[in-house]
Design a protein around this motif. Structure first.
Motif, PDB file in Angstrom:
ATOM      1  N   TYR A  23       0.927  -1.171   0.032  1.00 14.79           N
ATOM      2  CA  TYR A  23      -0.033  -0.031   0.145  1.00 14.79           C
ATOM      3  C   TYR A  23       0.963   1.259   0.046  1.00 14.79           C
ATOM      4  O   TYR A  23       1.542   1.568   0.817  1.00 14.79           O
ATOM      5  N   THR A  24       0.718   1.866  -0.841  1.00 13.90           N
ATOM      6  CA  THR A  24       1.768   3.116  -1.292  1.00 13.90           C
ATOM      7  C   THR A  24       1.108   4.227  -0.740  1.00 13.90           C
ATOM      8  O   THR A  24       0.181   4.452  -0.072  1.00 13.90           O
ATOM      9  N   PHE A  25       1.844   5.487  -0.815  1.00 13.28           N
ATOM     10  CA  PHE A  25       1.606   6.800  -0.737  1.00 13.28           C
ATOM     11  C   PHE A  25       0.901   7.510  -1.736  1.00 13.28           C
ATOM     12  O   PHE A  25       0.786   8.880  -1.553  1.00 13.28           O
ATOM     13  N   SER A  26       0.776   6.885  -2.714  1.00 11.04           N
ATOM     14  CA  SER A  26       0.078   7.517  -4.094  1.00 11.04           C
ATOM     15  C   SER A  26      -1.525   7.283  -3.798  1.00 11.04           C
ATOM     16  O   SER A  26      -1.969   6.335  -3.242  1.00 11.04           O
ATOM     17  N   MET A  27      -2.428   8.426  -4.168  1.00 12.33           N
ATOM     18  CA  MET A  27      -3.610   8.203  -4.161  1.00 12.33           C
ATOM     19  C   MET A  27      -4.497   7.631  -5.376  1.00 12.33           C
ATOM     20  O   MET A  27      -4.096   8.209  -6.542  1.00 12.33           O
ATOM     21  N   VAL A  28      -5.536   6.938  -5.028  1.00 12.55           N
ATOM     22  CA  VAL A  28      -6.357   6.706  -6.370  1.00 12.55           C
ATOM     23  C   VAL A  28      -7.046   7.973  -6.693  1.00 12.55           C
ATOM     24  O   VAL A  28      -7.195   8.859  -6.051  1.00 12.55           O
ATOM     25  N   ALA A  29      -7.719   7.939  -7.704  1.00  5.89           N
ATOM     26  CA  ALA A  29      -8.421   9.212  -8.524  1.00  5.89           C
ATOM     27  C   ALA A  29      -9.505   9.429  -7.607  1.00  5.89           C
ATOM     28  O   ALA A  29     -10.264   8.763  -7.011  1.00  5.89           O
ATOM     29  N   PRO A  30      -9.476  10.875  -6.949  1.00  6.51           N
ATOM     30  CA  PRO A  30     -10.327  11.203  -5.784  1.00  6.51           C
ATOM     31  C   PRO A  30     -11.765  11.018  -6.156  1.00  6.51           C
ATOM     32  O   PRO A  30     -12.534  10.850  -5.384  1.00  6.51           O
ATOM     33  N   ASP A  31     -12.186  11.162  -7.661  1.00  2.00           N
ATOM     34  CA  ASP A  31     -13.554  11.265  -8.127  1.00  2.00           C
ATOM     35  C   ASP A  31     -13.776   9.604  -8.383  1.00  2.00           C
ATOM     36  O   ASP A  31     -14.993   9.704  -9.093  1.00  2.00           O
ATOM     37  N   ASN A  32     -13.153   8.661  -7.944  1.00  3.59           N
ATOM     38  CA  ASN A  32     -13.782   7.341  -8.240  1.00  3.59           C
ATOM     39  C   ASN A  32     -13.608   6.494  -7.143  1.00  3.59           C
ATOM     40  O   ASN A  32     -12.742   5.813  -6.933  1.00  3.59           O
ATOM     41  N   ALA A  90       2.455  11.708   8.807  1.00  3.75           N
ATOM     42  CA  ALA A  90       3.622  10.566   9.069  1.00  3.75           C
ATOM     43  C   ALA A  90       3.384   9.445   9.275  1.00  3.75           C
ATOM     44  O   ALA A  90       3.693   8.712  10.337  1.00  3.75           O
ATOM     45  N   ASN A  91       2.166   8.665   8.734  1.00  3.68           N
ATOM     46  CA  ASN A  91       1.675   7.414   9.059  1.00  3.68           C
ATOM     47  C   ASN A  91       1.660   6.425   7.525  1.00  3.68           C
ATOM     48  O   ASN A  91       1.083   6.916   6.717  1.00  3.68           O
ATOM     49  N   THR A  92       2.387   5.268   7.613  1.00  9.71           N
ATOM     50  CA  THR A  92       2.299   4.345   6.591  1.00  9.71           C
ATOM     51  C   THR A  92       1.002   3.683   6.736  1.00  9.71           C
ATOM     52  O   THR A  92       0.203   3.870   7.877  1.00  9.71           O
ATOM     53  N   PHE A  93       0.547   2.971   5.768  1.00 10.98           N
ATOM     54  CA  PHE A  93      -0.476   2.131   5.830  1.00 10.98           C
ATOM     55  C   PHE A  93      -0.506   0.912   7.191  1.00 10.98           C
ATOM     56  O   PHE A  93      -1.694   1.023   7.941  1.00 10.98           O
ATOM     57  N   GLU A  94       0.534   0.691   7.268  1.00  9.88           N
ATOM     58  CA  GLU A  94       0.665  -0.430   8.552  1.00  9.88           C
ATOM     59  C   GLU A  94       0.624   0.352   9.823  1.00  9.88           C
ATOM     60  O   GLU A  94      -0.149   0.089  10.847  1.00  9.88           O
ATOM     61  N   ASN A  95       1.169   1.661  10.076  1.00  8.32           N
ATOM     62  CA  ASN A  95       1.183   2.695  11.069  1.00  8.32           C
ATOM     63  C   ASN A  95      -0.311   2.925  11.266  1.00  8.32           C
ATOM     64  O   ASN A  95      -0.926   2.810  12.433  1.00  8.32           O
ATOM     65  N   PHE A 122      -9.913   4.701   8.603  1.00  7.78           N
ATOM     66  CA  PHE A 122      -9.831   5.117   6.872  1.00  7.78           C
ATOM     67  C   PHE A 122      -8.291   5.648   6.976  1.00  7.78           C
ATOM     68  O   PHE A 122      -7.717   6.379   7.694  1.00  7.78           O
ATOM     69  N   SER A 123      -7.360   5.065   5.950  1.00  7.79           N
ATOM     70  CA  SER A 123      -6.199   5.483   5.644  1.00  7.79           C
ATOM     71  C   SER A 123      -5.771   6.042   4.533  1.00  7.79           C
ATOM     72  O   SER A 123      -6.034   5.513   3.437  1.00  7.79           O
ATOM     73  N   TRP A 124      -5.697   7.602   4.521  1.00  2.00           N
ATOM     74  CA  TRP A 124      -5.386   8.341   3.547  1.00  2.00           C
ATOM     75  C   TRP A 124      -3.910   8.261   2.966  1.00  2.00           C
ATOM     76  O   TRP A 124      -3.090   7.618   4.125  1.00  2.00           O
ATOM     77  N   PRO A 125      -3.128   8.632   1.877  1.00  2.00           N
ATOM     78  CA  PRO A 125      -1.695   8.254   1.547  1.00  2.00           C
ATOM     79  C   PRO A 125      -0.858   9.164   2.196  1.00  2.00           C
ATOM     80  O   PRO A 125      -0.116   9.839   1.503  1.00  2.00           O
ATOM     81  N   SER A 126      -0.641   8.837   3.563  1.00  2.00           N
ATOM     82  CA  SER A 126       0.869   9.663   3.944  1.00  2.00           C
ATOM     83  C   SER A 126       1.838   8.933   3.428  1.00  2.00           C
ATOM     84  O   SER A 126       1.996   7.468   3.213  1.00  2.00           O
ATOM     85  N   ARG A 127       2.922   9.865   3.617  1.00  2.04           N
ATOM     86  CA  ARG A 127       4.142   9.007   3.254  1.00  2.04           C
ATOM     87  C   ARG A 127       4.995   8.229   4.319  1.00  2.04           C
ATOM     88  O   ARG A 127       5.757   7.400   4.144  1.00  2.04           O
ATOM     89  N   GLY A 128       4.436   8.425   5.557  1.00  2.00           N
ATOM     90  CA  GLY A 128       4.911   7.837   6.598  1.00  2.00           C
ATOM     91  C   GLY A 128       6.304   8.244   7.393  1.00  2.00           C
ATOM     92  O   GLY A 128       7.090   7.450   7.838  1.00  2.00           O
ATOM     93  N   TYR A 140       6.018  16.608   4.719  1.00  2.00           N
ATOM     94  CA  TYR A 140       4.933  17.193   5.572  1.00  2.00           C
ATOM     95  C   TYR A 140       4.067  17.751   4.441  1.00  2.00           C
ATOM     96  O   TYR A 140       2.668  17.791   4.461  1.00  2.00           O
ATOM     97  N   ARG A 141       4.643  18.549   3.539  1.00  2.25           N
ATOM     98  CA  ARG A 141       3.780  19.265   2.614  1.00  2.25           C
ATOM     99  C   ARG A 141       2.999  18.127   1.679  1.00  2.25           C
ATOM    100  O   ARG A 141       2.112  18.444   1.040  1.00  2.25           O
ATOM    101  N   SER A 142       3.747  16.995   1.332  1.00  2.00           N
ATOM    102  CA  SER A 142       3.243  15.936   0.742  1.00  2.00           C
ATOM    103  C   SER A 142       1.956  15.371   1.308  1.00  2.00           C
ATOM    104  O   SER A 142       0.921  15.225   0.678  1.00  2.00           O
TER     105      SER A 142
END
Length: 319
Positions: A23-32, A90-95, A122-128, A140-142
């Motif tokens: 599970y990455t820190f990239s986001m699926v299309a917000p409108d999908n 700063a939370n990964t998916f596992e975090n 609900f886990s949004w795509p933080s870089r962790g 932080y900015r990401s």
């Protein structure tokens, strides 16, 4: 001890999706919203006394766009109250999933019967990450962009949860929302999307907790972009937890955003009973608690690392 965590995430997942590290820190299309992954995780032993959050053992019932019927039945018909958790910066998916499990276990251990919950996150795509070299503020900015851009998926997640929560409440269960740090930014965007998309008032939660919120301190002002003012139309009680010891907000967030944060002193004008009626709003100043790691990163985690703060939250859930 194994904890069950029901989850949804708008992170892009590489194949195979039953591996947490995919599970990455990239986001699926917000409108999908049909690309948002839902599932069930089994998390090994959250060590409350050792302040450790355990590890994900396995992921199951994975599907796109909504929970499996098994998960829906478990949540709606289960004997426990329901806690919805949205993680912060700063939370990964596992975090995200292991902290959700940790939160469930410390609340259950509080001795307050209402705080013994089933947890959904609900886990949004933080870089962790807190910092990187040579661009220390990039994580932080990401994360800020990703949290703010997760409003539509989070809104759809809440819409999917609504009938589940309504059925649970009809069965005498209570429902809670706990958002930490930058998760409150995602919540802001979701609340705005909820009403922009024609959804009406829906009392989903008995109590909403906004912990160490990394959003503007005037977030409840109706004129603010993505104002949280309508949040009271989705929850019966709203409590903000803030701390002047929070070095992440004081030393990083305020510096980068050039404004005070909600999690530093609570909402601007929070003492005005006309703006914040006591029947709905409560502020908890956690600055006096020192029973946890008050270093830079730890100071932002007081909501779960301070036994005193945890006791306050559990007591409010039982009130």
């Amino acid at each position: 001890m194994t904890t069950t965590v029901y989850f949804a995430t708008n992170r892009i997942a590489n194949h195979p999706a039953d591996r947490p590290e995919n599970y990455t820190f990239s986001m699926v299309a917000p409108d999908n919203p049909l690309q948002v992954t839902y599932g069930t995780a089994f998390v090994d032993s959250a060590g409350l006394t050792a302040d450790t959050v355990g590890a994900i053992r396995s992921l199951h019932d994975l599907q796109k766009g909504g929970f499996s019927q098994t998960a829906i039945d478990d949540l709606a018909e289960g004997g426990r109250n329901i806690l919805v958790f949205i993680h912060g910066f700063a939370n990964t998916f596992e975090n995200a999933l292991t902290r959700a499990a940790f939160n469930r276990e410390w609340l259950a251990a509080s001795g307050v019967s209402e705080a013994d919950t089933t947890v959904v996150t609900f886990s949004w795509p933080s870089r962790g990450q807190l910092f990187t070299v040579p661009f220390p503020t990039l994580p932080y900015r990401s994360d800020q962009r990703m949290a703010g851009g997760s409003g539509l998926p989070l809104m759809r997640f809440l819409a999917n949860l609504l009938p589940i929560l309504q059925k649970a409440r009809a069965n005498g269960r209570r429902t809670f929302l706990l958002t930490h740090s930058m998760g409150n930014l995602a919540l802001q965007a979701a609340v705005q999307a909820w009403f922009d998309n024609g959804n009406g008032d829906a009392e989903m939660f008995d109590h909403i907790f906004l912990a160490a919120a990394d959003i503007v301190d005037d977030a409840f002002d109706a004129s603010v972009t993505n104002s949280l003012a309508p949040l009271c139309r989705l929850g019966r009680r709203i409590t903000t937890l803030h701390s002047r010891r929070d070095q992440v907000l004081d030393g990083l967030s305020e510096t980068l955003n050039f404004c005070r944060r909600l999690g530093q002193d609570g909402p601007r004008g929070g003492g005005d009973a006309l703006l914040f009626p006591p029947a709905t709003y409560r502020r908890v100043d956690c600055s006096g608690f020192t029973d946890y790691d008050t270093g830079f990163a730890g100071s932002h985690q007081y909501y779960r690392r301070s036994a005193g703060v945890r006791t306050e939250i559990a007591a409010l859930m039982g009130a």
